[in-house]
Design an enzyme around this catalytic site. Structure first.
Site, mmCIF file in Angstrom:
data_model
loop_
_atom_site.group_PDB
_atom_site.id
_atom_site.type_symbol
_atom_site.label_atom_id
_atom_site.label_comp_id
_atom_site.label_asym_id
_atom_site.label_seq_id
_atom_site.Cartn_x
_atom_site.Cartn_y
_atom_site.Cartn_z
ATOM 1 C CG ASN A 69 -53.725 -13.741 -32.236
ATOM 2 O OD1 ASN A 69 -54.227 -14.360 -31.303
ATOM 3 N ND2 ASN A 69 -54.425 -13.360 -33.301
ATOM 4 C CG LEU A 73 -60.793 -16.917 -27.080
ATOM 5 C CD1 LEU A 73 -61.924 -17.930 -27.062
ATOM 6 C CD2 LEU A 73 -61.247 -15.649 -27.794
ATOM 7 C CB CYS A 131 -61.252 -17.643 -31.488
ATOM 8 S SG CYS A 131 -59.632 -17.810 -30.716
ATOM 9 C CE LYS A 166 -63.393 -11.061 -35.566
ATOM 10 N NZ LYS A 166 -62.649 -10.235 -34.592
ATOM 11 C CG ASN A 193 -61.158 -14.166 -36.105
ATOM 12 O OD1 ASN A 193 -59.980 -13.836 -35.973
ATOM 13 N ND2 ASN A 193 -61.946 -14.388 -35.075
HETATM 14 C C1 SIN Z 1 -57.443 -14.985 -29.397
HETATM 15 O O1 SIN Z 1 -57.711 -14.524 -28.274
HETATM 16 O O2 SIN Z 1 -56.888 -16.098 -29.512
HETATM 17 C C2 SIN Z 1 -57.739 -14.206 -30.632
HETATM 18 C C3 SIN Z 1 -59.190 -14.046 -30.830
HETATM 19 C C4 SIN Z 1 -59.658 -14.503 -32.171
HETATM 20 O O3 SIN Z 1 -58.871 -14.851 -33.040
HETATM 21 O O4 SIN Z 1 -60.871 -14.524 -32.373
#
Ligand code: SIN
Length: 300
Positions: A69, A73, A131, A166, A193
């Protein structure tokens, strides 16, 4: 059920199976599939100070045993979360939740956390410094012990609730980052993550994701997550929430045997919205088969 109870930074929760941020919306979206009060808690979609539209599409790619993905965010911003999302959630969920927070400077993380800290339903603040899908934020704070500590300290000064940091696996030494967060005032850690990856479309010869790279999650990453949780939980005194590729009750127990006090389940919710419910239902019989009376004994 008493034998499934665990404690997360001083707050008892009914069971250790926690839907992970970004895979469970703000909770109420899943309440039409089942009574989400059977969960101990869950982690909300990552929230930033200002609303974010996220990255250009395509931002999802399938992979063998997982997915990439690059959402970036996407979220409505902390004020809309407080004014709209949390009141809607309160109607279907009665327990404290984990508020997942991202930012682009230590001050921004701290400001967003300070706003969420005032919300009664927020039990824990999960500081996402991992992220991989945004420039100059998220991940950038999770790849050195100094940067990780600077965000943790800034948040600690403005909040009273337990802070979970995290962590990213995209580092040479995750233990040093974990220890820096502990020293800076974290009450717990959540890891891992996603792993940075990419796919290429054979016909166009171009990356599948508009953002080129994305974060890999799903069953393929479970062994990496187990290794990180094993290493980190032996090097810190604060609790670790294990996540990465968990998709069965057996995986939950394996992660807790690696050292996790609780687990988060992410990609599995996207394949099957009932995943957490089904895993929870299977947990007691798998524990029986393995001679495990209570989850606490996995930590003694
Ligand atoms: C994202 O919104 O890109 C994913 C969140 C993440 O990987 O922490």
């Amino acid at each position: 059920m008493e034998r499934l109870k665990v404690n997360l930074c001083g707050i008892p929760i009914d069971n250790p199976v926690i839907p992970a941020s970004g895979t469970f919306g703000y909770g109420y979206e899943f309440a039409r599939f089942y009574d989400i009060n059977l969960l101990g808690t869950f982690s909300c979609k990552g929230t930033t100070l200002e609303p974010r539209f996220g990255n250009p599409t395509p931002r999802i790619a399938e992979c063998p045993d997982g997915m990439l993905n690059s959402v970036g965010l996407q979220n409505p911003g902390v004020r809309a979360v407080v004014e709209e999302e949390l009141p809607r959630l309160r109607q279907v969920f009665r327990k404290p939740i984990i508020a997942n927070v991202s930012g682009f400077s230590p001050e921004e993380y701290a400001e967003t956390c300070a706003i969420l800290d005032r919300e009664e339903q927020v039990g824990w603040l999960e500081i996402n410094i991992s992220c991989p899908n945004v420039q100059g934020g998220g991940h950038a704070f999770g790849t050195t012990p100094e940067a990780a500590a600077s965000v943790t300290k800034a948040v600690r000064k403005r909040t009273t609730k337990p802070i979970l940091v995290k962590l990213t696996p995209n580092v040479t030494d995750i233990v040093s980052v974990a220890q820096a967060c502990e020293e800076a005032g974290a009450d717990g850690l959540s890891l891992i993550n996603t792993l940075l990856g990419m796919r290429i479309d054979l016909r166009t010869r171009r990356p599948v994701l508009a953002n080129t790279f994305g974060g890999l999650s799903g069953p393929a990453v479970l062994p990496v997550a187990l290794r990180c949780v094993y290493q980190v939980s032996r090097a810190v005194r604060i609790p670790v929430i294990g996540m990465g590729g968990i998709s069965s009750a057996e995986d939950v127990l394996e992660m807790m045997m690696a050292g996790a006090s609780a687990v988060q389940i992410g990609a599995a919710n996207l394949v099957n919205p009932l995943a957490c419910k089904e895993i929870l239902e299977q947990l007691p019989s798998v524990m029986d088969r393995l001679g495990i009376q209570s989850l606490y004994e996995l930590h003694s």
